[in-house]
Design an enzyme around this catalytic site. Structure first.
Site, PDB file in Angstrom:
ATOM      1  N   ILE A  67      -8.793   4.273  73.680  1.00 34.26           N
ATOM      2  CA  ILE A  67      -9.100   5.441  72.867  1.00 34.26           C
ATOM      3  C   ILE A  67      -7.865   6.317  72.711  1.00 34.26           C
ATOM      4  CG2 ILE A  67     -10.471   7.563  72.769  1.00 34.26           C
ATOM      5  CD1 ILE A  67     -12.700   5.988  74.241  1.00 34.26           C
ATOM      6  N   TYR A 103     -16.415   6.502  89.742  1.00 31.10           N
ATOM      7  CA  TYR A 103     -15.801   6.720  88.426  1.00 31.10           C
ATOM      8  C   TYR A 103     -16.532   7.838  87.680  1.00 31.10           C
ATOM      9  CZ  TYR A 103     -14.720   6.207  83.507  1.00 31.10           C
ATOM     10  OH  TYR A 103     -14.371   6.477  82.213  1.00 31.10           O
ATOM     11  N   LYS A 106     -15.095  11.593  86.396  1.00 31.72           N
ATOM     12  CA  LYS A 106     -15.158  12.131  85.032  1.00 31.72           C
ATOM     13  C   LYS A 106     -15.937  13.450  84.999  1.00 31.72           C
ATOM     14  CE  LYS A 106     -13.486  10.454  82.087  1.00 31.72           C
ATOM     15  NZ  LYS A 106     -12.068  10.564  81.646  1.00 31.72           N
TER      16      LYS A 106
END
Length: 337
Positions: A32, A181, A185
């Protein structure tokens, strides 16, 4: 009777010109982040790819250059897992102002064992959150020197169902990779919102904006050889999924809008329009646990103690007149993103 003029609807394919402005995208060499960099380069801005892998960064610069005539793109060596290296990376930028940084880079592990950075932090939390926390501290002078600068933090839909364990931020006692993870975030997202509260309290013109890209698949992403090659078979086999999710080119749209759109305010979250998974960006109401200011403040304190840094911004010094960016995000001239 006169009507109040409405700002033009944001068009992801017709971006405003930004020549003369400087943007940094961490992890801009792949995924991205690459498409954020490619689309921003199309506005005429100078785009810096923050990446620890020089060869991959050079490949990304070549790919952008082949699609954006006259693109101004360069590489900044950046290893978010090595906190002591970050100041030298920022010093090497050679800039006196920075209009926006997109905190996009990240690492995701899907199986044990638990891994640590050279500083001893759990790898995903240490890279995704602590690395960006410390980097923001080093970038503060450049961002403060630029009226209206922006810090854009890339969160994740994976964080929506998670909660932080403030007593085990490093997943020392109960390590589950996918959960670690998602929590890393979530920490980034809480940081972005707490940062904007602190920016407003300090009277700073810098904005902190939160984005999440929704669902993004390689098989729905246009080829960018040698970085990414999508076969015809992959594209056709995944077409039905395009009703639910999207490619990484479209997943870059929220971050690009957060950087360029003059109507975007700090403390907001942009996400894909359709269920937060696909489509053009929109302002999304904050998830309930993102509004937890107590947890965000405690996370900030813990992050300060773990990194030895405390990102601080002050209001820019006033001079004889107000000086804006060299080429503002609201110019009428447009380019294809």
């Amino acid at each position: 009777m006169s009507s109040v003029p409405q700002p033009p609807r944001w068009d992801v394919h017709r971006l405003p010109r930004a020549r003369g402005r400087n943007f940094l995208v961490t992890g801009g060499n792949a995924g991205i982040g690459y498409f954020v960099a490619e689309q921003l380069a199309g506005t005429g801005a100078t785009v810096v790819l923050g990446s620890r892998d020089r060869a991959k960064a050079e490949a990304a610069i070549g790919s952008i250059g082949s699609r954006v005539p006259g693109a101004r793109v360069k590489h900044m060596p950046l290893d978010l897992a090595d906190l002591d290296s970050l100041k030298a990376s920022v010093d090497a930028l050679g800039l006196d102002r920075l209009d926006a940084v997109v905190l996009n880079a990240g690492v995701a592990l899907d199986r044990p064992p638990r891994r640590a950075t050279g500083d001893g932090h759990e790898l995903m939390f240490g890279t995704n959150h602590l690395g960006h926390f410390a980097l923001t501290n080093h970038l503060a002078p450049l961002l403060t020197a630029t009226p209206g600068s922006r810090i854009v933090t890339t969160g994740s839909f994976a964080a929506k169902s998670e909660r932080l364990d403030l007593d085990d931020l490093q997943s020392t006692h109960d390590y589950r990779p996918k959960r670690a993870y998602a929590r890393s975030k979530l920490a980034q997202m809480l940081f972005a919102l707490e940062l904007d509260r602190r920016l407003r309290a300090a009277g700073s013109t810098t904005l902190s904006v939160l984005v999440h890209p929704g669902g993004a698949l390689d098989s729905l992403t246009p080829s960018r050889p040698p970085l990414h090659v999508r076969t015809t078979g992959e594209r056709l086999s995944r077409l039905p999924l395009g009703l639910l999710v999207q490619g990484k080119d479209a997943a870059a749209w929220p971050a690009v809008q957060a950087v360029l759109d003059p109507s975007v305010h700090g403390g907001r979250m942009l996400s894909p329009r359709a269920f937060g998974l696909r489509g053009a960006p929109r302002i999304e109401p904050l998830w309930s646990h993102l509004a937890d200011t107590t947890t965000a403040a405690r996370l900030w304190t813990a992050s300060r103690d773990l990194t030895g840094h405390d990102p601080t911004f002050t209001a820019p010094a006033r001079s004889g007149g107000t000086e804006g960016p060299a080429a503002g995000p609201g110019e009428a001239d447009a380019s294809t993103g």
